[in-house]
Design an enzyme around this catalytic site. Structure first.
Site, PDB file in Angstrom:
ATOM      1  N   ASP A  62      69.940  28.766   7.207  1.00  0.00           N
ATOM      2  CA  ASP A  62      68.956  27.776   7.525  1.00  0.00           C
ATOM      3  C   ASP A  62      68.311  27.031   6.512  1.00  0.00           C
ATOM      4  OD1 ASP A  62      68.131  30.050   5.826  1.00  0.00           O
ATOM      5  OD2 ASP A  62      66.489  30.808   7.276  1.00  0.00           O
ATOM      6  N   THR A  63      69.481  26.310   5.905  1.00  0.00           N
ATOM      7  CA  THR A  63      69.218  25.180   5.035  1.00  0.00           C
ATOM      8  C   THR A  63      68.363  24.013   5.873  1.00  0.00           C
ATOM      9  OG1 THR A  63      71.153  25.476   3.873  1.00  0.00           O
ATOM     10  CG2 THR A  63      70.380  23.196   4.023  1.00  0.00           C
ATOM     11  N   VAL A  64      67.594  23.213   5.030  1.00  0.00           N
ATOM     12  CA  VAL A  64      66.835  22.304   5.893  1.00  0.00           C
ATOM     13  C   VAL A  64      67.366  20.834   5.435  1.00  0.00           C
ATOM     14  CG1 VAL A  64      64.764  23.944   6.110  1.00  0.00           C
ATOM     15  CG2 VAL A  64      65.026  22.307   4.154  1.00  0.00           C
TER      16      VAL A  64
ATOM     17  N   SER B 118      68.002  24.170   0.107  1.00  0.00           N
ATOM     18  CA  SER B 118      68.431  25.372   0.611  1.00  0.00           C
ATOM     19  C   SER B 118      68.053  26.512  -0.478  1.00  0.00           C
ATOM     20  CB  SER B 118      69.925  25.311   0.950  1.00  0.00           C
ATOM     21  OG  SER B 118      70.298  26.659   1.319  1.00  0.00           O
TER      22      SER B 118
ATOM     23  N   GLY C 295      67.587  23.992  10.013  1.00  0.00           N
ATOM     24  CA  GLY C 295      68.642  24.742   9.790  1.00  0.00           C
ATOM     25  C   GLY C 295      69.436  25.142  11.030  1.00  0.00           C
TER      26      GLY C 295
END
Length: 412
Positions: free
Chosen positions: A226-228, A245, A42
């Site tokens: 904080d998307t991965v 996400s 993220g």
């Protein structure tokens, strides 16, 4: 078959590919035992107190992908394995531990793209599935099989209840939404709900502007973005990208962020036709900003320039921070990880050895971004929390770093 790999970090990697070598990229096939993975946990704010946990999950995600690559898996399988690990961590806003929406429920977005076939799969606002990336991957695989009965076109993007039911019908087990919440996500939801209730009690007149400003700060604060995601190149030179996400905290039910949108969350293309380089991109940040700029696809297109570092710098500045589509925004928040590769024949005419120069970069306008990377011949992954330079303003400045990695193999 023997192969070797040499990796070297550098702050400003630049292309060393000549025009004749670029032509070789389109006509030769590299076979080597390995590959490379770059992941992110993220673009937002990563406190020093949790830095160890974020780095650890990036290491595990890299290891999962590399285990797949070492076993001969293609990029699609490896990138999916990395995302499952990232989704299963309670410290990331994806899958387990995702942000809760206004109704106190978890709705997730995810997408994946295969650089070889250029197929894409995505799910939006899906509930009750522990690993949304598995559904996106399954959609992609099913679409590659061709048309359905009676000539129907298979879906590449499903949302909500329909996405959930399709996943279960294709063998992906359901998981009660309440089982996906963690102590951290529940406490954050209760805290945010109290803030909203207090804000709603404010008088409308003179406080309305303040309410709007506070709401905007809560929704777009870089601490929540904080998307991965992950990008991978496999032993055959194929690239793939994926992103997942839980979305913004306290989002409206049914909201779909960039992680599910085509060209916004991830992008992957093998080199072909006029493209000298294979490219893979995964993004993170404020979904609405990334959707309105289609940042993943823009960064991929920029990577066809000779100097990768300069190209990404200009893309982030001109296509994102200074984009006319975001002219009304005070702060433009986002981050990307980028991988590009060109296969080059070694200088000796009689040699059947070929190298693949992999350049990997990350850039962000948020306060920080956590990344990890690893080759199939590395003993362990390297991790890094990139931060904006001191004194710079998040959303108005950017950081950019990266490195290079050379894969060595044998020509078919």
């Amino acid at each position: 078959m023997e192969s070797s790999i040499n990796c070297a970090e550098e702050q400003q990697p630049s292309s060393v590919t000549t025009n004749s070598q670029q032509e070789a990229c389109r006509s030769q096939m590299l076979k080597c035992s390995g590959g490379f993975v770059l992941v992110h946990a993220g673009a937002g704010y990563h406190s020093e107190s949790k830095a160890k946990e974020y780095k650890h999950v990036c290491k595990r995600a890299c290891q999962r992908a590399v285990d797949q690559l070492r076993a001969g898996a293609l990029a699609m399988e490896a990138v999916t394995a990395a995302l499952v690990e990232l989704e299963d961590s309670p410290f990331t806003n994806a899958g387990m531990g995702s942000n809760l929406n206004l109704s106190g429920e978890i709705e997730c977005d995810a997408s994946i793209m295969d650089g070889k076939s250029l197929h894409f799969g995505a799910v939006g606002a899906i509930s009750g599935i522990k690993n949304p990336v598995l559904v996106a991957n399954c959609l992609l695989i099913e679409a590659q099989k061709g048309k359905l009965s009676a000539g129907r076109i298979p879906p590449c993007f499903l949302v909500g209840r329909g996405a959930h039911d399709w996943a279960v019908s294709h063998g992906i087990p359901p998981c009660p939404s309440e089982n996906m919440a963690t102590k951290f996500s529940l406490s954050a939801y209760k805290r945010n709900k109290r803030k909203m209730e207090l804000a709603e009690k404010m008088d409308a007149g003179q406080n309305q502007t303040k309410k709007r400003r506070q709401s905007s700060e809560n929704e777009n604060g870089s601490g929540c973005l904080d998307t991965v995601g992950a990008v991978v190149i496999d032993s055959e030179g194929n690239v793939a990208a994926a992103v997942s996400s839980g979305g913004l905290a306290m989002k409206h039910p049914g909201r779909v962020g960039q992680a599910a949108h085509y060209g916004c969350g991830c992008w992957a293309e093998n080199s072909f036709n006029m493209n000298s380089y294979s490219t893979a991109v995964s993004t993170s940040g404020c979904g609405e900003h990334l959707i309105r700029t289609m940042l993943a696809r823009e960064c991929s297109a920029a990577m066809q320039s000779e100097d990768a570092h300069q190209a990404l710098l200009e893309a982030m500045q001109n296509k994102f921070i200074s984009s006319p589509f975001l002219a009304s925004e005070d702060r433009v928040l986002g981050g990307v990880i980028v991988l590009r590769c060109c296969r080059n024949v070694e200088a000796q005419p009689s040699s059947n050895v070929q190298s693949a120069m992999v350049e990997f970069l990350w850039s962000h306008t948020t306060e920080s971004m956590c990344v990890g990377y690893m080759s199939a011949l590395d003993s362990k992954a390297k991790t890094h929390i990139s931060r904006l330079p001191p004194g710079t303003v998040p959303g108005q400045s950017l950081a950019i770093e990266g490195g290079v990695c050379r894969l060595m193999g044998v020509l078919d």
